[in-house]
Design an enzyme around this catalytic site. Sequence first.
Site, short mmCIF file in Angstrom:
data_model
loop_
_atom_site.label_atom_id
_atom_site.label_comp_id
_atom_site.label_asym_id
_atom_site.label_seq_id
_atom_site.Cartn_x
_atom_site.Cartn_y
_atom_site.Cartn_z
N CYS A 1 40.43 28.03 41.93
CA CYS A 1 41.03 26.71 42.06
C CYS A 1 41.50 26.48 43.51
O CYS A 1 40.67 26.27 44.38
CB CYS A 1 42.15 26.54 41.05
SG CYS A 1 42.48 24.81 40.69
N HIS B 1 39.60 27.88 36.28
CA HIS B 1 40.39 29.11 36.14
C HIS B 1 39.70 30.01 35.12
O HIS B 1 40.14 30.09 33.97
CB HIS B 1 41.80 28.78 35.65
CG HIS B 1 42.65 28.12 36.68
ND1 HIS B 1 43.35 28.84 37.63
CD2 HIS B 1 42.88 26.82 36.94
CE1 HIS B 1 43.99 28.00 38.42
NE2 HIS B 1 43.73 26.76 38.03
N GLU C 1 39.86 33.01 34.68
CA GLU C 1 40.73 34.08 34.16
C GLU C 1 41.34 33.69 32.81
O GLU C 1 41.71 34.55 32.01
CB GLU C 1 41.83 34.41 35.18
CG GLU C 1 42.92 33.36 35.41
CD GLU C 1 42.55 32.29 36.42
OE1 GLU C 1 41.34 32.11 36.69
OE2 GLU C 1 43.47 31.59 36.92
N1 GLN Z 1 46.84 22.27 44.15
C1 GLN Z 1 45.44 22.20 43.87
C2 GLN Z 1 45.06 20.97 43.08
O1 GLN Z 1 45.90 20.34 42.50
C3 GLN Z 1 44.98 23.44 43.16
C4 GLN Z 1 45.50 23.57 41.77
C5 GLN Z 1 45.38 24.94 41.20
O2 GLN Z 1 45.11 25.89 41.94
N2 GLN Z 1 45.59 25.08 39.92
O3 GLN Z 1 43.92 20.62 43.00
#
Ligand code: GLN
Length: 533
Positions: free
Chosen positions: A380, A505, A507
Amino acid sequence: MARTKFIVVMGSIMSGLGKGILSSSIARLLKKRGYKVLPFKFDGYLNVDCGTMNPFRHGEVFVLDDGSEVDMDFGTYERFLNQSLTGKSSITGGKIFKKVIEKERRGDYLGRDVQFVPHLTDEIKCWVKCVAEEEKADIVLIEVGGTVGDLENGYFIEAMRQLGHELGKDLLFIQLTFVPTLGKGELKTKPTQHANRLIQSMGIRPEIVICRGDEPLTKESKEKISLYCNVPLENVLDDPFVQTVYQLPEMLEKQNLYEVLANRLELRKDAVEESDWEKLVGRIIKPNVELRVGVVGKYTSVSDAYVSIKEALVHSGAVVGAHVRMDFVESTDIEEKGVKELEKYDAIIVPGGFGKRGTEGKIKAIQHCRENGVPYLGLCLGMQLMVVEYARNACGLKGANSTEMEKDTPHPVIDILPEQVSIIEKGATMRLGAYPCILKEGTKAFELYGEKNISERHRHRYEVNPNYAGKLEEGGLIISGLSPKNSIVEMCEWKDGFGVGTQAHPELKSRLEAPAPLFVGLLKAALKRKKKD
Ligand code: GLN
């Protein structure tokens, strides 16, 4: 099975005893006999969901396929059951009060005064029973969050007392407790006795008492607990220390927990499920090699903030036969002291995150990986910063950044998703839950997943700016995955070495029996590089 059975797990004396892991282990023993288990978690806090909670205080925000932002215990349930859950399994104080208050405003209570009993408790019972029926659950396993005696979870416990009264023999209570040791091996059962009395004063009689402690229970202490807590001796069990949490189902089974449950709830005794679980646990316990993985992030004093990453590394470690030592590296330290600290790692992960603090340190860490052939996985925010690093240092886009970090950057290579621009409310408003992604053939991502169409869970507001995708590709970045509907860049990778970033994500969906492919890829690359040294 004719009627749905219910098991309620409550924690006593103190928090942090591992109710989630215990409940998940019980769920696993039931699943092994072919039962459809439906877990529930009650959380007394008034937040509607975990989305607005700081992972630094509360641990990781876990995201389900349906986009629900839930307690990290859900990760444990899914990992132990190898089954995806829905947000209906999570009942928080916020959700249940909201429901009751909305009903009150509609006038549904017909002029009555609205009370904890029966209105709130009815709502809880009704929710559990309805979902159990909808899901055709054989066994419902309820974990009551918090500790018995807390103000917050009192109404949940009262609802369970009532449910027990309604269901009679089809519901069973389990008390998880703590048995401390005083001096040399002297086990103290008195706190457990008192806690048990407290539960009984609420009209509930736990039928199984499971004990955490620094020492295993002695015969004497078991006898005491049995006598004072009104339970047969064989219903007093140890919740022992284990090398890996995945050993716990077997440890409980060895103490005949399943027998006790089966006799009491009239369950079948033969195991029907085929699984490699035990074999995989064996590999975790006896690894061939150690790999060191540095997770460069913030919130590093609270390891619970990254629990799914830790577990995904255990799962993928079992695949490659490695014990993964995961270290947290505070990204602001890299900003101050440089990347020297990272040299000892066989692989680096930059996890998800929000806000500017520490991002330049993360970018330096990524650059270090790219230039030195260190296997890298970006999750992410970790992917977004991988793109920023590539834009700045490989595509010559000076000052490139994400508009989350720098509004007026000359090259906004990461920008807010168009549908997010007008959103002001914080709760449950991100791009959340499972989204499909199409992988490009011939890429590392495709090779690892072994298929074109995949789905992973998301939690973000920003994306790779589509106006820059072409420039990044021209500069040599491989865009290996796109969302089918609106071509959001879901995955990218470096041409050389192992460097993969994902907007998702992965994970969150990694399980012992189904490890996340990108984590397996990362560790395989780390192992290959280690062997070369
Ligand atoms: N802050 C980033 C976004 O909002 C990444 C979010 C995250 O890593 N879950 O896109």
